[in-house]
Scaffold this active site. Structure first.
Site, PDB file in Angstrom:
ATOM      1  N   LYS A  44       0.920  -1.089   0.018  1.00 38.76           N
ATOM      2  CA  LYS A  44       0.164  -0.038   0.095  1.00 38.76           C
ATOM      3  C   LYS A  44       0.946   1.221  -0.024  1.00 38.76           C
ATOM      4  O   LYS A  44       1.988   1.076   0.378  1.00 38.76           O
ATOM      5  CB  LYS A  44      -0.912  -0.060   1.316  1.00 38.76           C
ATOM      6  N   ASP A  53      -7.196   4.668  -4.632  1.00 35.45           N
ATOM      7  CA  ASP A  53      -7.705   4.460  -3.349  1.00 35.45           C
ATOM      8  C   ASP A  53      -8.279   5.794  -3.116  1.00 35.45           C
ATOM      9  O   ASP A  53      -8.607   6.279  -4.015  1.00 35.45           O
ATOM     10  CB  ASP A  53      -6.623   3.916  -2.301  1.00 35.45           C
TER      11      ASP A  53
END
Ligand code: NDP
Ligand code: 2IT
Length: 444
Positions: free
Chosen positions: A126, A166
């Site tokens: 991430k 995201d």
């Protein structure tokens, strides 16, 4: 002290001031107790849990960029490459002022198990930045994205680490980042997913997280003798996940009556108008206050409140810890049947427990929202074979993945004596494949 408790304590001690990361680790390790206890000697000897909770690598870097007035700003960029046991690191990039290392680590940690649950060969990672895209001009967004990628491009690649969108990172940002990667590295490859259709993106990736959430929710309800048709649904958020969750819920015959953003929420008794929502959020990048102009019968409220509406199904699709114990109590008092997480960790640990104790079907994000990253993996496949599949082909694969995923977590819960506990089922099913691969690959 048990191995699980020891590791939870160690994580808190070694990573102070990272409460979201502690929370994610606690949720996963608590669920794994039954598996860890049964293999304690071997896992301890192999320091398996220490290796699971420590990222393989993490980058933190400076991102300088110039605004439209000539002022220079400096943001912090992150990429955490958490676990590559089952494939190249895969996970989104979050652009939001709240971003810090702890948040990126919680998201990266969750991603390991989520990606494993998809059944596809992708590891966990991430990244993101504390940059706030709100109110920025297109040129400012491009300046930030180019500077961010100028550093990030040293650490990623189609076979090593493949970021995606995201919160705050959508098609526009992915486009600017892809352009800069290609310019610096000189390679045209599938280094990012969520790309535009004209340069290697996959049909149905935009819809995938929301659609996947509903495919899984429908299957879960069906297996419990219920149906989604005719149900009333509360959705939070008004971004990529929320919009397509609302759309698919409506296609499946449910009525969605709420949506929210960071300033307020709307209640539309006639059902949310998705076309209006898309225009407000995707085209105009405006606030939800605009919604009333399209739907005079609707109500706009400042602040929190989506979970006060009486509904059968709640789908939190905004951000972490947006649904707390008080909200859970209200939803239960109003007779909620199911809660399925479209966002990552939107429900606090206390609220999750409350739902489970009160017989609410609860599916955690790492299972329920896995359709996004699963379709990203399908985009990677299409890029590798230099072909693109039809919308129907991708959508039907996505549906198959979500249905299969639900049965895997359901069976894992049953196998270990936790029938109906999809948190335990998801964590165990996700963990087993990763552990198997880590064990086979030796101490690395
Ligand atoms: P978007 O940026 O498209 O939308 C986010 C939405 O949530 C916006 O409506 C935003 O409001 C709201 N929101 C964000 N932060 C806050 C906050 N702190 N408080 C209140 N509201 C907030 O993001 P996505 O839809 O892509 O992501 C939503 C969630 O889903 C995240 O948890 C993400 O990690 C998760 N997720 C996303 C996937 C994807 O493919 N995009 C895949 C799997 C999970 P505002 O517009 O006012 O900022
Ligand atoms: O949280 C997530 O799974 C995402 N933001 C999507 C990641 C991806 O690589 O598509």
């Amino acid at each position: 002290m048990s191995y699980v408790d020891e590791i939870i304590e160690q994580v808190i001690k070694q990573n102070p001031a990272e409460p979201e990361f502690h929370q994610a680790v606690k949720e996963v390790l608590e669920s794994l107790r039954v598996v860890v206890d049964a293999n304690e000697e071997k896992f301890r000897r192999d320091a398996l849990l220490e290796r699971i909770v420590n990222p393989e690598r993490q980058f933190k870097f400076r991102v300088p960029w110039v605004d439209d007035k000539g002022q220079v700003h400096v943001n912090t960029g992150y990429r955490v490459q958490f676990n590559s046991a089952i494939g190249p690191y895969k996970g989104g990039l979050r652009l939001h002022p709240s971003v810090n290392l702890g948040i990126i680590k919680f998201l990266g940690f969750e991603q390991i198990f989520k990606n494993s649950l998809t059944g596809l060969p992708i590891g966990g990672g991430k990244g993101g930045s504390d940059f706030d895209p709100k109110g920025k001009s297109d040129r400012e967004i491009m300046a930030f994205c180019q500077s961010f990628m100028t550093e990030l491009c040293k650490y990623i690649g189609a076979d090593t680490d493949v970021p995606a969108g995201d919160i705050g990172t959508g098609a526009r940002e992915i486009g600017y980042m892809f352009g800069q990667y290609k310019r610096i590295r000189g390679v045209y490859e599938g280094v990012l997913t969520g790309k535009g259709l004209s340069y290697g993106g996959s049909l149905a990736r935009t819809e995938a997280t929301g659609y996947g959430l509903l495919y899984l929710t429908a299957e879960m309800l069906k297996c419990n003798g219920e149906t989604i048709e005719g149900k009333t649904v509360a959705v939070s958020g008004a971004g990529n996940v929320a919009i397509y969750a609302i759309q698919k819920a409506q296609q499946l015959g449910a009525k969605v009556v709420t949506a929210s953003d960071s300033t307020g929420w709307v209640y539309d008794p006639d059902g949310i108008d998705v076309a209006a929502l898309k225009e407000i959020k995707e085209v105009n990048r405006a606030r939800l206050t605009e919604y009333k102009k399209y739907r005079p019968n609707s109500e706009y409220h400042e602040g929190k409140g989506v979970w006060t509406v009486k509904v059968d199904i709640a789908l939190p699709c905004a951000t972490q810890n947006e649904l707390d114990l008080e909200d859970a109590k209200t939803l239960v008092a109003n007779g909620v049947l199911a809660v399925c997480e479209g966002a990552n960790m939107p429900t606090t640990l206390e609220a999750t427990e409350y739902f489970q104790k009160n017989g609410v079907y609860f599916v955690p994000g790492k299972a329920a929202n896995a359709g996004g990253v699963a379709t990203s993996a399908l985009e990677m496949s299409q890029n590798s074979e230099r072909l693109s599949w039809s919308f129907e082909e991708v959508d039907s694969k996505l549906k198959g993945i979500m249905v299969n995923l639900f049965h895997n977590i359901d069976n894992a819960a049953k196998k270990y004596g936790f029938e109906g506990n999809y948190v335990v089922g998801a964590n165990i099913a996700g963990f087993e494949k990763v552990v198997d691969a880590m064990t086979a690959q030796g101490i690395v």
